[in-house]
Design an enzyme around this catalytic site. Structure first.
Site, PDB file in Angstrom:
ATOM      1  N   GLY A 241       0.835  -1.200   0.000  1.00 29.89           N
ATOM      2  CA  GLY A 241       0.000   0.000   0.000  1.00 29.89           C
ATOM      3  C   GLY A 241       0.865   1.242   0.000  1.00 29.89           C
ATOM      4  N   SER A 242       0.305   2.326   0.524  1.00 36.36           N
ATOM      5  CA  SER A 242       0.994   3.611   0.478  1.00 36.36           C
ATOM      6  C   SER A 242       2.162   3.643   1.461  1.00 36.36           C
ATOM      7  CB  SER A 242       0.000   4.712   0.838  1.00 36.36           C
ATOM      8  OG  SER A 242      -0.550   4.427   2.121  1.00 36.36           O
ATOM      9  N   GLY A 246       2.874   2.099   5.332  1.00 33.95           N
ATOM     10  CA  GLY A 246       4.099   1.409   5.746  1.00 33.95           C
ATOM     11  C   GLY A 246       4.770   2.093   6.930  1.00 33.95           C
ATOM     12  N   GLU A 263       5.773  -3.395   0.668  1.00 27.27           N
ATOM     13  CA  GLU A 263       5.693  -3.082  -0.770  1.00 27.27           C
ATOM     14  C   GLU A 263       4.897  -1.787  -0.880  1.00 27.27           C
ATOM     15  OE1 GLU A 263       7.101  -4.836  -3.177  1.00 27.27           O
ATOM     16  OE2 GLU A 263       7.645  -6.683  -2.130  1.00 27.27           O
TER      17      GLU A 263
HETATM   18  P1  NAD Z   1      -3.470   2.225   1.306  1.00 25.85           P
HETATM   19  O1  NAD Z   1      -2.174   2.433   2.004  1.00 25.85           O
HETATM   20  O2  NAD Z   1      -4.510   3.255   1.455  1.00 25.85           O
HETATM   21  O3  NAD Z   1      -4.129   0.822   1.777  1.00 25.85           O
HETATM   22  C1  NAD Z   1      -3.486  -0.403   1.576  1.00 25.85           C
HETATM   23  C2  NAD Z   1      -3.983  -1.418   2.583  1.00 25.85           C
HETATM   24  O4  NAD Z   1      -3.455  -1.101   3.872  1.00 25.85           O
HETATM   25  C3  NAD Z   1      -5.491  -1.477   2.762  1.00 25.85           C
HETATM   26  O5  NAD Z   1      -5.877  -2.828   2.883  1.00 25.85           O
HETATM   27  C4  NAD Z   1      -5.714  -0.727   4.067  1.00 25.85           C
HETATM   28  O6  NAD Z   1      -6.881  -1.114   4.750  1.00 25.85           O
HETATM   29  C5  NAD Z   1      -4.487  -1.116   4.843  1.00 25.85           C
HETATM   30  N1  NAD Z   1      -4.049  -0.191   5.895  1.00 25.85           N
HETATM   31  C6  NAD Z   1      -4.016   1.154   5.845  1.00 25.85           C
HETATM   32  N2  NAD Z   1      -3.466   1.654   6.981  1.00 25.85           N
HETATM   33  C7  NAD Z   1      -3.138   0.588   7.749  1.00 25.85           C
HETATM   34  C8  NAD Z   1      -2.543   0.437   9.036  1.00 25.85           C
HETATM   35  N3  NAD Z   1      -2.171   1.494   9.756  1.00 25.85           N
HETATM   36  N4  NAD Z   1      -2.350  -0.804   9.518  1.00 25.85           N
HETATM   37  C9  NAD Z   1      -2.704  -1.891   8.796  1.00 25.85           C
HETATM   38  N5  NAD Z   1      -3.299  -1.810   7.592  1.00 25.85           N
HETATM   39  C10 NAD Z   1      -3.499  -0.578   7.062  1.00 25.85           C
HETATM   40  O7  NAD Z   1      -3.097   2.009  -0.244  1.00 25.85           O
HETATM   41  P2  NAD Z   1      -4.059   1.963  -1.517  1.00 25.85           P
HETATM   42  O8  NAD Z   1      -4.587   3.329  -1.795  1.00 25.85           O
HETATM   43  O9  NAD Z   1      -5.007   0.833  -1.405  1.00 25.85           O
HETATM   44  O10 NAD Z   1      -3.015   1.566  -2.668  1.00 25.85           O
HETATM   45  C11 NAD Z   1      -2.233   2.480  -3.382  1.00 25.85           C
HETATM   46  C12 NAD Z   1      -0.824   2.533  -2.837  1.00 25.85           C
HETATM   47  O11 NAD Z   1      -0.264   1.215  -2.782  1.00 25.85           O
HETATM   48  C13 NAD Z   1       0.116   3.323  -3.726  1.00 25.85           C
HETATM   49  O12 NAD Z   1       0.967   4.094  -2.912  1.00 25.85           O
HETATM   50  C14 NAD Z   1       0.895   2.256  -4.474  1.00 25.85           C
HETATM   51  O13 NAD Z   1       2.151   2.672  -4.960  1.00 25.85           O
HETATM   52  C15 NAD Z   1       1.013   1.199  -3.418  1.00 25.85           C
HETATM   53  N6  NAD Z   1       1.265  -0.118  -3.988  1.00 25.85           N
HETATM   54  C16 NAD Z   1       2.513  -0.643  -3.882  1.00 25.85           C
HETATM   55  C17 NAD Z   1       2.795  -1.870  -4.457  1.00 25.85           C
HETATM   56  C18 NAD Z   1       4.179  -2.450  -4.388  1.00 25.85           C
HETATM   57  O14 NAD Z   1       4.326  -3.620  -4.678  1.00 25.85           O
HETATM   58  N7  NAD Z   1       5.190  -1.691  -4.032  1.00 25.85           N
HETATM   59  C19 NAD Z   1       1.804  -2.584  -5.125  1.00 25.85           C
HETATM   60  C20 NAD Z   1       0.519  -2.021  -5.197  1.00 25.85           C
HETATM   61  C21 NAD Z   1       0.260  -0.787  -4.628  1.00 25.85           C
END
Ligand code: NAD
EC number: 1.2.1.3
Length: 508
Positions: A241-242, A246, A263
Site C-alpha cells: 500500500g501507500s 508502511g 511493498e
Molecule cells: P493504502 O495504504 O490506502 O491501503 C493499503 C492497505 O493497507 C489497505 O488494505 C488498508 O486497509 C491497509 N491499511 C491502511 N493503513 C493501515 C494500518 N495502519 N495498519 C494496517 N493496515 C493498514 O493504499 P491503496 O490506496 O489501497 O493503494 C495504493 C498505494 O499502494 C500506492 O501508494 C501504491 O504505490 C502502493 N502499492 C505498492 C505496491 C508495491 O508492490 N510496491 C503494489 C501495489 C500498490
C-alpha cells in the site's frame, strides 16, 4: 457506428459472483459498501469481520499452521497446483470482476488473473526446490548445512490496485513454504477477494481438505490490518500500500520483532538518452504512464529526457496522449478507465495545480464525462522546469512529469533524488550508458530496466523496491526465503569434540 449497450455494473457483478460461487450472504445485507469505480454505484454491502472474529481466525490459522508445516512441501505444492487450475477455469469471470471493482481495462483485469496463475505455477515448482546450502566446516568429521522451515501465519494486507494478484504472490509462496495465510484485502475491493477465496476453497476441497483456517479472509478496514500488525501469532506480515501505511505498520511490527515485507509507493522514472529509439520510447511510455489509469505502483511518473531528443519526443508523446480513449473499461478500444474514487480525482486536481504553480506546462488532465458517473480523467503530461516537491511525491493518478537533462550524471542524480525507489528504466543504444544505469552508481531502485518501461513486471524476478518503497521482495527468484525461517545445523559424526576457532576448554 452502433455503441454496444453494457449491462449495469451491479447486475454484471452479481452474475459474476454467482458464477464464481460466492454466496449472496457474503456480499449483501452487511455494512461495508463495495462500489464500482466505473459508475460509483454500490454493487455490494458486505458483512464485516468483527475484531473478536478476526482474533479467532488468526488463532485458527496458527493451529492450521502447526499441522500444515508437517505436510511434505511437494504435497503442499499440489494444493497450489489445484488453485492454479481453479484460476485458469475462472479467469474470464474473475478478470471481469477485477475490471468492475478496480476499474482496469479488460485485458489488464485478465492479465491480473494470469499473474496469479503464473505465480501458482512458479510456486508448484518451488515446492520441490526449497533448498538449503551445505557449507564447508573447519572441524573434522563435522557437517554444516542450512535448513529452511515454515515460519507460521503470514498476514497479507493488500492495496486496491492489484486486488487479487498481490494476495496470490504472497499466498502461493507462503502455502508451499508451509505457512498459513490471513488476508486483509483493501476495503475498496472486497468482492474480488471474496471470489478469490471461493476459488481457494474449491481447490482445498479437491485437495481432500486442508486444516481448518489455513487460509482466512478478514473483510473490513484498516483496524483489521492493525490486528495482524500487532499479533504475536503473525511472524511475517506482508503489507502492500501507500508509504503512509508502511510508516505506520513498520515500527509496530518491529516492536514485536516480527518480520515485515513492505511493498509501498513508487515514483518511477525513465531516462531517454541521445541514442534512444523514440519509437520504443513512445510505445513504452504510453503503457507505463497511462496504463491502469496511472494507478500502478510501477507507473511511470517521471520522464527525464536528453535536451537533444526533447523537441522530437514531446510532440509524439502529446499525440499519443491525445489519441487514447478514456471510458468504460469494459468497452473494446478503451485504454484508460476510471480513477478509483473521488479522493483520487481530487488528488490529481491538486497535483496538477501544484505543478502549474511550480512553473509546469500541463497538457491533458481534463475530466471526461462517461455515462453512469465515475471519475474519469484524461492522462496529463506536465513539462516541468525542475524536480519540485510535487514531482518528488507519488500522486496515484495518470500524471507524467517531463524533465530535461544535459549529462548522464545529471540524469541519474535527478532520477535518484526522490524518496521512493521501486522501478526504473533507461532508453539507450549506448552500452556504456546502459551498464552505468544498471551499476552500483546508477539507478537506486529495486527494478532497473533497459529499453522497456518500468511497469509490467514478470513474476519470475523478485519484486520490490528500496527507500520509502519499503525494501520488501515478493514473487520470484529467492523471495520465498522471507516466508521461511532459516536454521544452520552442525552435525558431529566423530568421537572428538573440536571447538571452532581453535578454542580449547578441557574439563576434568
Ligand atoms: P493504502 O495504504 O490506502 O491501503 C493499503 C492497505 O493497507 C489497505 O488494505 C488498508 O486497509 C491497509 N491499511 C491502511 N493503513 C493501515 C494500518 N495502519 N495498519 C494496517 N493496515 C493498514 O493504499 P491503496 O490506496 O489501497 O493503494 C495504493 C498505494 O499502494 C500506492 O501508494 C501504491 O504505490 C502502493 N502499492 C505498492 C505496491 C508495491 O508492490 N510496491 C503494489 C501495489 C500498490
Amino acid at each position: 457506428m452502433t455503441i454496444q449497450t453494457l449491462p449495469s455494473v451491479a447486475d454484471e457483478a452479481a452474475a459474476l459472483l454467482d458464477r464464481l460461487g460466492v454466496p449472496r450472504a457474503a456480499w449483501t445485507g452487511g455494512t461495508l459498501p463495495a462500489r464500482s469505480p466505473l459508475s460509483g454505484a454500490e454493487i455490494g454491502r458486505l458483512p464485516e469481520t468483527g475484531a473478536a472474529e478476526a482474533e479467532t481466525a488468526i488463532g485458527a490459522a496458527h493451529a492450521a499452521f502447526l499441522a500444515w508445516r508437517d505436510v511434505p512441501a511437494p504435497r503442499r505444492g499440489e494444493l497450489v497446483r489445484l488453485l492454479g487450475e481453479e484460476l485458469r477455469a475462472a479467469k474470464e469471470d474473475l478478470g471481469r470482476l477485477v475490471t468492475l471493482e478496480a476499474g482496469k481495462i479488460l485485458s489488464e483485469g485478465l492479465g491480473e488473473v494470469q499473474e496469479m496463475i503464473d505465480i501458482c505455477d512458479f510456486a508448484v515448482g518451488l515446492s520441490r526446490q526449497l533448498y538449503g546450502l551445505t557449507i564447508a566446516t573447519e572441524r573434522p568429521s563435522h557437517r554444516m548445512m542450512e535448513s529452511w522451515h515454515p515460519s507460521g501465519v503470514v498476514g497479507v494486507v493488500t492495496a486496491f490496485n492489484f486486488p487479487v494478484a498481490v494476495w496470490a504472490w504472497n499466498a502461493a509462496l507462503a502455502l508451499v513454504c508451509g505457512d498459513a495465510v490471513v488476508w486483509k484485502p483493501s476495503e475498496k475491493t472486497p468482492l474480488t477477494a471474496l471470489a478469490t477465496h471461493a476459488l481457494f476453497n474449491r481447490a482445498a476441497a479437491r485437495f481432500g481438505g486442508v486444516p481448518d483456517g489455513l487460509c482466512a479472509l478478514l473483510v473490513g478496514g484498516r483496524e483489521l490490518g492493525e490486528l495482524l500488525v500487532d499479533s504475536k501469532l503473525v511472524p511475517v506480515l506482508s503489507a502492500t500500500g501507500s508509504t503512509a501505511m508502511g510508516r505506520a505498520v513498520a515500527p509496530r511490527v518491529a516492536a514485536r520483532f516480527g518480520r515485515a515485507i513492505l511493498e509501498l509507493g513508487g515514483n518511477n522514472a525513465a531516462i531517454v538518452t541521445p541514442t534512444a529509439d523514440l519509437d520504443l520510447v513512445v510505445r513504452a511510455v504510453a503503457f507505463a504512464a497511462m496504463g491502469t489509469a496511472g494507478q500502478r505502483c510501477t507507473t511511470l511518473r517521471r520522464l527525464i529526457v536528453h535536451a537533444s531528443q526533447y523537441d522530437a519526443l514531446l510532440p509524439r508523446l502529446k499525440q499519443a496522449y491525445a489519441s487514447v480513449t478514456v471510458g468504460d473499461p469494459r468497452r473494446p478500444g478503451t485504454l484508460v478507465g476510471p480513477l478509483i474514487d473521488a479522493g483520487a480525482d481530487a488528488g490529481m486536481t491538486a497535483a496538477l495545480e501544484a505543478a502549474r504553480q511550480d512553473g509546469g506546462t500541463i497538457s491533458g488532465g481534463e475530466a471526461v464525462a462517461v455515462s453512469g458517473g465515475g471519475h474519469y480523467r484524461r492522462p496529463a503530461l506536465a513539462e516541468m522546469p525542475g524536480q519540485s516537491e510535487i514531482v518528488r511525491h507519488e500522486t496515484f493518478a495518470p500524471i507524467l512529469y517531463v524533465l530535461r537533462y544535459e549529462t548522464l550524471d545529471e540524469a541519474i542524480a535527478l532520477h535518484n533524488d526522490v524518496p521512493q525507489g521501486l522501478s526504473s528504466s533507461i532508453f539507450t543504444n549506448d552500452l556504456r550508458e546502459a551498464e552505468r544505469f544498471l551499476s552500483a552508481s546508477g539507478s537506486d531502485c529495486g527494478i532497473a530496466n533497459v529499453n522497456i518501461g518500468p511497469s509490467g513486471a514478470e513474476i519470475g524476478g523478485a519484486f520490490g523496491g528500496e527507500k520509502e518503497t519499503g525494501g520488501g521482495r515478493e514473487s520470484g527468484s529467492d523471495a520465498w526465503k522471507a516466508y521461511m525461517r532459516r536454521a544452520t545445523n552442525t552435525i558431529n559424526y566423530g568421537r572428538e569434540l573440536p571447538l571452532a576457532q581453535g578454542v580449547s576448554f578441557d574439563v576434568g
